[in-house]
Motif scaffolding. Structure first.
Motif, mmCIF file in Angstrom:
data_model
loop_
_atom_site.group_PDB
_atom_site.id
_atom_site.type_symbol
_atom_site.label_atom_id
_atom_site.label_comp_id
_atom_site.label_asym_id
_atom_site.label_seq_id
_atom_site.Cartn_x
_atom_site.Cartn_y
_atom_site.Cartn_z
ATOM 1 N N ARG A 1 4.096 -125.702 13.934
ATOM 2 C CA ARG A 1 3.557 -126.721 12.800
ATOM 3 C C ARG A 1 4.736 -127.395 12.299
ATOM 4 O O ARG A 1 4.763 -128.674 12.394
ATOM 5 C CB ARG A 1 3.011 -125.882 11.462
ATOM 6 C CG ARG A 1 2.856 -127.205 10.338
ATOM 7 C CD ARG A 1 2.342 -126.360 9.058
ATOM 8 N NE ARG A 1 3.172 -125.405 8.615
ATOM 9 C CZ ARG A 1 4.148 -125.887 7.773
ATOM 10 N NH1 ARG A 1 4.520 -126.798 7.178
ATOM 11 N NH2 ARG A 1 5.018 -124.831 7.163
ATOM 12 N N LEU A 2 6.055 -126.794 12.317
ATOM 13 C CA LEU A 2 7.293 -127.573 12.097
ATOM 14 C C LEU A 2 7.621 -128.550 13.002
ATOM 15 O O LEU A 2 8.272 -129.351 12.752
ATOM 16 C CB LEU A 2 8.283 -126.555 11.199
ATOM 17 C CG LEU A 2 7.961 -125.812 10.008
ATOM 18 C CD1 LEU A 2 8.942 -124.855 9.744
ATOM 19 C CD2 LEU A 2 7.714 -127.259 9.039
ATOM 20 N N HIS A 3 7.433 -127.838 14.386
ATOM 21 C CA HIS A 3 7.879 -128.654 15.390
ATOM 22 C C HIS A 3 7.203 -129.953 15.492
ATOM 23 O O HIS A 3 7.558 -131.044 16.044
ATOM 24 C CB HIS A 3 7.732 -127.957 16.850
ATOM 25 C CG HIS A 3 8.220 -128.374 18.035
ATOM 26 N ND1 HIS A 3 7.135 -129.188 18.726
ATOM 27 C CD2 HIS A 3 9.281 -128.705 18.721
ATOM 28 C CE1 HIS A 3 7.837 -129.732 19.703
ATOM 29 N NE2 HIS A 3 8.994 -129.489 19.513
ATOM 30 N N ALA A 4 5.643 -130.026 15.245
ATOM 31 C CA ALA A 4 5.069 -131.267 15.140
ATOM 32 C C ALA A 4 5.391 -132.115 13.997
ATOM 33 O O ALA A 4 5.318 -133.225 14.292
ATOM 34 C CB ALA A 4 3.703 -130.800 15.143
ATOM 35 N N ASN A 5 5.860 -131.729 12.935
ATOM 36 C CA ASN A 5 5.908 -132.467 11.685
ATOM 37 C C ASN A 5 7.415 -132.708 11.173
ATOM 38 O O ASN A 5 7.802 -133.850 10.824
ATOM 39 C CB ASN A 5 5.365 -131.783 10.660
ATOM 40 C CG ASN A 5 3.778 -131.784 10.571
ATOM 41 O OD1 ASN A 5 3.157 -132.785 10.279
ATOM 42 N ND2 ASN A 5 3.227 -130.814 11.275
ATOM 43 N N ALA A 6 8.392 -131.750 11.317
ATOM 44 C CA ALA A 6 9.668 -131.979 10.937
ATOM 45 C C ALA A 6 10.380 -133.046 11.755
ATOM 46 O O ALA A 6 11.149 -133.993 11.023
ATOM 47 C CB ALA A 6 10.712 -130.774 11.209
ATOM 48 N N PRO A 7 10.280 -133.497 12.834
ATOM 49 C CA PRO A 7 10.816 -134.555 13.548
ATOM 50 C C PRO A 7 10.317 -136.122 12.711
ATOM 51 O O PRO A 7 10.920 -137.000 13.112
ATOM 52 C CB PRO A 7 10.668 -134.525 15.052
ATOM 53 C CG PRO A 7 10.496 -133.004 15.201
ATOM 54 C CD PRO A 7 9.812 -132.407 13.713
ATOM 55 N N LEU A 8 8.990 -135.871 12.227
ATOM 56 C CA LEU A 8 8.457 -137.154 11.788
ATOM 57 C C LEU A 8 8.908 -137.339 10.316
ATOM 58 O O LEU A 8 8.999 -138.617 9.757
ATOM 59 C CB LEU A 8 6.926 -137.117 11.692
ATOM 60 C CG LEU A 8 6.354 -136.817 13.169
ATOM 61 C CD1 LEU A 8 4.785 -136.425 12.810
ATOM 62 C CD2 LEU A 8 6.587 -137.848 14.005
ATOM 63 N N GLN A 9 9.679 -136.433 9.817
ATOM 64 C CA GLN A 9 10.113 -136.693 8.202
ATOM 65 C C GLN A 9 9.011 -137.246 7.390
ATOM 66 O O GLN A 9 8.035 -136.499 7.135
ATOM 67 C CB GLN A 9 11.587 -137.266 8.194
ATOM 68 C CG GLN A 9 12.633 -136.738 9.153
ATOM 69 C CD GLN A 9 13.208 -135.520 8.290
ATOM 70 O OE1 GLN A 9 14.142 -135.878 7.478
ATOM 71 N NE2 GLN A 9 12.958 -134.216 8.863
ATOM 72 N N GLU A 10 9.491 -138.317 6.790
ATOM 73 C CA GLU A 10 8.300 -138.846 5.671
ATOM 74 C C GLU A 10 6.991 -138.832 6.137
ATOM 75 O O GLU A 10 5.920 -138.836 5.356
ATOM 76 C CB GLU A 10 8.673 -140.170 5.164
ATOM 77 C CG GLU A 10 10.114 -140.149 4.493
ATOM 78 C CD GLU A 10 11.445 -140.414 5.422
ATOM 79 O OE1 GLU A 10 12.353 -141.122 4.691
ATOM 80 O OE2 GLU A 10 11.480 -139.967 6.435
ATOM 81 N N ALA A 11 6.738 -139.075 7.677
ATOM 82 C CA ALA A 11 5.450 -139.281 8.245
ATOM 83 C C ALA A 11 4.801 -137.758 8.229
ATOM 84 O O ALA A 11 3.687 -137.934 8.964
ATOM 85 C CB ALA A 11 5.575 -140.003 9.371
ATOM 86 N N PRO B 1 9.699 -117.745 9.251
ATOM 87 C CA PRO B 1 8.576 -118.461 9.900
ATOM 88 C C PRO B 1 8.061 -117.750 11.237
ATOM 89 O O PRO B 1 8.835 -117.171 11.970
ATOM 90 C CB PRO B 1 9.182 -119.688 10.159
ATOM 91 C CG PRO B 1 10.606 -119.467 10.638
ATOM 92 C CD PRO B 1 10.833 -118.541 9.566
ATOM 93 N N GLY B 2 6.926 -117.527 11.594
ATOM 94 C CA GLY B 2 6.058 -116.938 12.448
ATOM 95 C C GLY B 2 6.066 -118.110 13.632
ATOM 96 O O GLY B 2 6.229 -119.364 13.308
ATOM 97 N N ALA B 3 5.425 -117.766 14.830
ATOM 98 C CA ALA B 3 5.153 -118.678 15.701
ATOM 99 C C ALA B 3 4.466 -119.888 15.466
ATOM 100 O O ALA B 3 4.548 -121.124 15.611
ATOM 101 C CB ALA B 3 4.539 -118.049 17.156
ATOM 102 N N ASP B 4 3.331 -119.722 14.653
ATOM 103 C CA ASP B 4 2.263 -120.743 14.190
ATOM 104 C C ASP B 4 3.020 -121.607 13.312
ATOM 105 O O ASP B 4 2.840 -122.917 13.215
ATOM 106 C CB ASP B 4 1.167 -120.232 13.496
ATOM 107 C CG ASP B 4 0.233 -119.447 14.540
ATOM 108 O OD1 ASP B 4 0.558 -119.680 15.717
ATOM 109 O OD2 ASP B 4 -0.612 -118.842 13.969
ATOM 110 N N ASP B 5 4.016 -120.975 12.459
ATOM 111 C CA ASP B 5 4.719 -122.008 11.464
ATOM 112 C C ASP B 5 5.735 -122.894 12.056
ATOM 113 O O ASP B 5 5.982 -124.005 11.788
ATOM 114 C CB ASP B 5 5.677 -121.000 10.576
ATOM 115 C CG ASP B 5 4.942 -120.216 9.619
ATOM 116 O OD1 ASP B 5 3.671 -120.630 8.875
ATOM 117 O OD2 ASP B 5 4.952 -118.907 9.708
ATOM 118 N N ILE B 6 6.542 -122.191 13.146
ATOM 119 C CA ILE B 6 7.457 -123.115 13.888
ATOM 120 C C ILE B 6 6.758 -124.104 14.618
ATOM 121 O O ILE B 6 7.370 -125.228 14.542
ATOM 122 C CB ILE B 6 8.178 -122.038 14.975
ATOM 123 C CG1 ILE B 6 9.045 -121.239 14.031
ATOM 124 C CG2 ILE B 6 8.925 -123.001 15.833
ATOM 125 C CD1 ILE B 6 9.647 -120.134 14.885
#
Length: 547
Positions: free
Chosen positions: A115-125, A108-113
């Motif tokens: 994006r995942l930083h914003a979404n992974a902790p939300l899991q299903e949401a 993952p690049g910085a943009d991918d990280i």
């Protein structure tokens, strides 16, 4: 030219193997998915790097772990979050966790990280893409994590008894793959070397998470863990009803798992003699199993009683093991002798018998993946269909489905979490939303309508289209004998935890710790090689703390 297949004894019949009591007594084997993955990583001499580690002194932030397997690069992106203790729960209804993880396709690049930083902790949401292969989350074992971190920071002794008893620093509450919540479909990786086997991407994620937990506690503790302690620390997991229906909804896959396991057992049972080295190896492994059982302690009184019975059975069975193993066809003899003991002892013997014979059986794991689904055959002779019903579902025909005991439970999918659930038919609402896991009842109803039917099967299908699914399930058993559980899954006595343990044993789980008959805690990757130990990737069957 292909080498001839090893000789083998007859396979144990499905009528013996596919009973819930036996399936709920299974142990991990060298054929389990985690073991297969570790062998693959070792064969390819995989190296894991950690290109990103941005954690504050309290262990909050993110890290990235990357490796190349089968010519493809994968990365675990791990996020460690502050979590109010009041929000920490193992239940699927949770909305926040100590850590969140994504297995990413590539680096993952910085943009991918971001994006995942914003979404992974939300899991299903959260919102995910086809580059996201596996989604997971975990909570700390607060007592052990805090104790280990403090001991490392202060240079004091780590309580080894606590490490042995708990066995993990974090406990996952889900490891999602196969397209769930918008992540990549299984088809993206199904043909990739190293991930083509069942649940390989999920097992890779679990193993990398385990390494992350080691790194995180060392970071917070500002010192390195003793290697012996680190290897014994696996990953915990909480698994509930959501996993149980999988074995019913994937009958070909279930058959393939069981068929491989039973074929492996049939091969080792055919071994005519063991040499002194092999005898010593089996005796050593039996001793390891005994120590593992001593370390296996659970709060659940019923399961603890089963463990204590197993310890007694194991001691009795293995007391004269050296003599038994010098007889002709010693492993066949061992299996036969074990049948005088409890079910858990019998299935532990199966696991023991397979362990020393990797060269003979490991290649069978290539046959554990999904095969082409069996189509409905409308041209089958009705008499042949009746014969299949009698042979494979004869146990179901006498059941009285007018009796409330036989229909006491019903499966359904929760509206809120879209997860399988089990209701009490005569005490709770929702029976009209029942999922079709009542296989025995369906086949019995189909058999009743088929009695004295004299027209071709294609006519029966037109007149009774409601029986198509039941007929297909029966026909499948002609080529997939282990595809069906031979018990009534809606009766009062059905315990979903038996299905959970069966599936989890194929994952490689140990230390089953039931919290009810509907969910359990387990340990994964305990004793597995660390990132720099992949040369020794296959010596961790039923790991024990004393090694």
């Amino acid at each position: 030219m292909n080498a001839p297949l090893p000789p083998q004894e007859p396979l144990r019949p499905a009528s013996q193997v596919m009973r819930l009591q036996r399936m709920g007594s299974m142990f991990p084997t060298r054929l389990s998915f985690l073991r297969s993955l570790m062998r693959r990583l070792s064969e390819e001499q995989v190296t894991v790097t950690r290109p990103v580690w941005q954690m504050d002194e309290d262990g909050y932030g993110h890290g990235v772990y990357s490796l190349t397997l089968g010519g493809f690069t994968y990365s675990l992106v791990a996020f460690s979050n502050r979590l109010d203790p009041s929000r920490r729960t193992d239940r699927v209804i949770a909305e926040a966790w100590d850590s969140a993880f994504v297995l990413y396709d590539g680096v993952p690049g910085a943009d991918d990280i971001a994006r995942l930083h914003a979404n992974a902790p939300l899991q299903e949401a959260g919102r995910f893409t086809a580059k996201d292969l596996v989604l997971s989350r975990a909570n700390k074992s607060v007592r052990l994590f805090a104790h280990v971190a403090e001991a490392l920071r202060n240079g004091t002794e780590i309580d080894e008894e606590m490490v042995a008893r708990i066995g993990y620093l974090m406990r996952t509450t889900a490891v999602y793959g196969n397209g769930k919540f918008g992540i990549a479909d299984r088809s993206v990786i199904a043909q990739r070397p190293g991930l083509e086997g069942p649940f390989m991407a999920e097992m890779l994620t679990v193993w990398l998470i385990r390494g992350f937990t080691h790194d995180l506690v060392e970071h917070v503790g500002r010192a390195d863990l003793d290697r012996r302690l680190k290897r014994h620390i696996g990953v915990g997991n909480s698994t509930g009803l959501g996993m149980a229906p999988f074995l019913v909804s994937h009958p070909e896959l279930l058959n393939n798992w069981m068929m491989v396991r039973e074929t492996a057992l049939a091969r080792v049972r055919a071994v005519r003699h063991l040499n002194d080295t092999q005898i010593a190896d089996v005796i050593r492994l039996a001793g390891r199993a005994a120590r593992h059982l001593e370390e296996w302690q659970v709060p659940d009184a019923q399961q603890q009683a089963r463990i204590e019975e197993l310890r007694r059975d194991w001691a009795d069975l293995t007391g004269e093991l050296g003599t038994l193993l010098r007889q002709p066809k010693p492993l066949d003899q061992l299996i036969r002798v074990s049948e005088a003991f409890g079910m858990e002892c019998q299935e532990l013997v199966v696991s023991l018998a397979l362990e020393p014979f990797g060269k003979m059986i490991d290649g069978l794991t290539d046959c554990m993946g999904m095969t082409t689904p069996t189509p409905l055959n409308p041209t089958m002779d009705v008499a042949d269909l009746r014969d299949l019903i009698d042979r494979h579902f004869g146990w179901a025909l006498p059941l009285d489905f007018e009796c409330q005991r036989e229909t006491a439970q019903f499966w359904y999918v929760s509206e809120e979490k879209l997860e399988p659930r089990l209701g009490l038919r005569y005490e709770e609402d929702g029976g009209e939303l029942e999922s079709p896991l009542d296989i025995a009842r369906q086949v019995q109803a189909m058999s009743f309508d088929l009695n004295d039917y004299e027209k071709p099967l294609v006519n029966f299908l037109r007149e009774f289209p409601q029986h198509r699914a039941a007929i297909r399930r029966v026909q499948r058993l002609e080529t997939h004998p282990y595809a069906e559980i031979r018990d009534n899954l809606i009766c009062e006595a059905c315990k979903p935890i038996d299905m959970l343990r069966c599936k989890l044993s194929f994952f490689g789980a140990s230390k089953f710790d039931p919290k009810s008959d509907r969910w359990t805690r387990i340990t994964l990757a305990q004793g597995a090689p660390l990132r720099d130990e992949l040369v020794d990737a296959d010596n961790w069957w039923l790991p024990v703390f004393s090694e």
